[in-house]
Design an enzyme around this catalytic site. Structure first.
Site, PDB file in Angstrom:
ATOM      1  N   GLY A   1       0.813  -1.201   0.000  1.00  0.00           N
ATOM      2  CA  GLY A   1       0.000   0.000   0.000  1.00  0.00           C
ATOM      3  C   GLY A   1       0.849   1.254   0.000  1.00  0.00           C
TER       4      GLY A   1
ATOM      5  N   LYS B   1       7.428   3.240  18.834  1.00  0.00           N
ATOM      6  CA  LYS B   1       6.658   3.931  17.803  1.00  0.00           C
ATOM      7  C   LYS B   1       5.329   4.436  18.355  1.00  0.00           C
ATOM      8  CE  LYS B   1       5.516   5.197  13.549  1.00  0.00           C
ATOM      9  NZ  LYS B   1       4.073   5.182  13.447  1.00  0.00           N
TER      10      LYS B   1
ATOM     11  N   HIS C   1       6.086   7.552  20.183  1.00  0.00           N
ATOM     12  CA  HIS C   1       6.334   8.562  19.145  1.00  0.00           C
ATOM     13  C   HIS C   1       5.027   9.145  18.639  1.00  0.00           C
ATOM     14  CE1 HIS C   1       6.403   9.468  14.795  1.00  0.00           C
ATOM     15  NE2 HIS C   1       7.617   9.936  14.968  1.00  0.00           N
TER      16      HIS C   1
ATOM     17  N   GLU D   1       3.386  12.889  18.839  1.00  0.00           N
ATOM     18  CA  GLU D   1       2.895  13.521  17.607  1.00  0.00           C
ATOM     19  C   GLU D   1       1.484  14.085  17.806  1.00  0.00           C
ATOM     20  OE1 GLU D   1       1.165  11.246  13.914  1.00  0.00           O
ATOM     21  OE2 GLU D   1       3.344  11.104  13.905  1.00  0.00           O
TER      22      GLU D   1
ATOM     23  N   ASN E   1       1.540  -1.259  12.301  1.00  0.00           N
ATOM     24  CA  ASN E   1       1.312  -0.528  13.555  1.00  0.00           C
ATOM     25  C   ASN E   1       0.688  -1.422  14.616  1.00  0.00           C
ATOM     26  OD1 ASN E   1       2.378   1.989  12.854  1.00  0.00           O
ATOM     27  ND2 ASN E   1       0.505   2.609  11.824  1.00  0.00           N
TER      28      ASN E   1
ATOM     29  N   MET F   1       2.580   2.801   2.267  1.00  0.00           N
ATOM     30  CA  MET F   1       3.895   2.648   2.874  1.00  0.00           C
ATOM     31  C   MET F   1       4.675   1.525   2.213  1.00  0.00           C
ATOM     32  SD  MET F   1       4.558   4.735   5.591  1.00  0.00           S
ATOM     33  CE  MET F   1       5.373   3.881   6.933  1.00  0.00           C
TER      34      MET F   1
END
Length: 291
Positions: free
Chosen positions: A9, A164, A167, A171, A86, A11
């Site tokens: 996809g 992540k 992170h 964000e 993820n 990414m």
């Protein structure tokens, strides 16, 4: 080296191209036959030389679980599965245990870079045993940004996705701060050019950042974000960050508030959420809702 990549996809497709540019062989599989190099996991595994490395880049949850289950039946002892999606870190621990029973290694990798990663590189946070990480290292080196930074062996299995997740929690809070400041500037009569105020912050200020650059990009495309609805989705990692904070008794007031602000966006057309939606579209290609 050779790599099997499952999921091509937004990414995954760009990651395949960046890895190939570094001189490695990538064999990709996707449900979209137009994107795929092979049309089944069996064919993908069959084209790789042992020890095989297969990188899974599909949505978290059931899609990842199903793919890992299928690979567990196709791969052999000494092979390695990398989950670059993820996924929640607790799922990583489960997958590592299931694969270890068959002698197959597992590495989890948090990937940041969105639609810009092909040219700029991807920030990588990975977890797992050093032996398994070493088998994937050439791919990590191909994907990371140029220079000394941008990738880290964060620790044991689950550490990559946990890092992540944090992170992404940070964000959330940073985007919320920009969005609140933007709404306040738009509200007062004395400030007549909010977009240029944001642009002026790009140099010489302590709040300059890539997110600020992306905010200016969004305002250049639609100065007052009039074309957007003030609705912002959450990917799940903000929730997991808050839950982990509760489990570990760590106060996260800013990140928690930013998550709740997204929930508020679903109750009314929030001006702040126009900026959040615009930023998510800018850095990750996430869909926006038009009026």
């Amino acid at each position: 080296m050779e790599l099997g990549l499952v999921g091509l996809g937004k990414m995954g497709g760009n990651m395949r191209e960046r890895i190939r540019r570094a001189g490695h062989t990538v064999i990709g599989h996707d449900h979209n036959a137009d994107l795929a190099d092979v049309h089944s996991l069996e064919e993908l595994v069959g084209k790789l030389s042992a020890p095989r490395v297969v990188w899974v880049m599909v949505p978290a949850g059931e899609p990842t679980q199903t793919t890992v289950d299928q690979l567990a039946e196709l791969l052999e002892p000494g092979d390695v599965v990398v989950d670059g999606g993820n996924s929640r870190w607790t799922d990583d621990e489960k997958h590592a245990e299931e694969l270890a029973a068959k002698g197959i290694g597992f590495v989890d990798c948090g990937v940041s870079g969105g639609v810009w990663g092909l040219e700029n590189g991807y920030a990588l946070m990975y977890g797992g045993d050093a032996e398994n990480v070493a088998k994937v290292q050439p791919v990590f080196d191909a994907l990371k940004p140029e220079g000394d930074f941008g990738s880290v062996h964060a620790g044991k299995v689950g550490a990559g996705h946990f890092a992540k997740m944090v992170h992404n929690g940070i964000e959330y809070a940073m985007m919320q701060a920009y969005a609140e400041g933007w709404e306040l500037l738009e509200k007062v009569d004395s400030v007549t050019d909010v977009r240029e105020v944001f642009r002026s912050w790009q140099e010489g200020t302590v709040i300059r950042s890539w997110l600020l650059d992306l905010a200016v990009n969004a305002l250049d495309e639609d100065e007052h974000l009039d074309g957007l609805r003030g609705y912002a989705q959450d990917s799940g990692e903000g929730r997991w960050t808050v839950e982990a904070a509760i489990d570990n008794a760590v106060p996260l007031p800013a990140i928690t508030a930013s998550l709740f602000a997204r929930f508020a966006s679903r109750q009314e057309d929030s001006p702040q959420m126009k900026m959040i939606a615009a930023l998510r579209n800018q850095f990750g290609g996430h869909a926006v809702e038009k009026k």
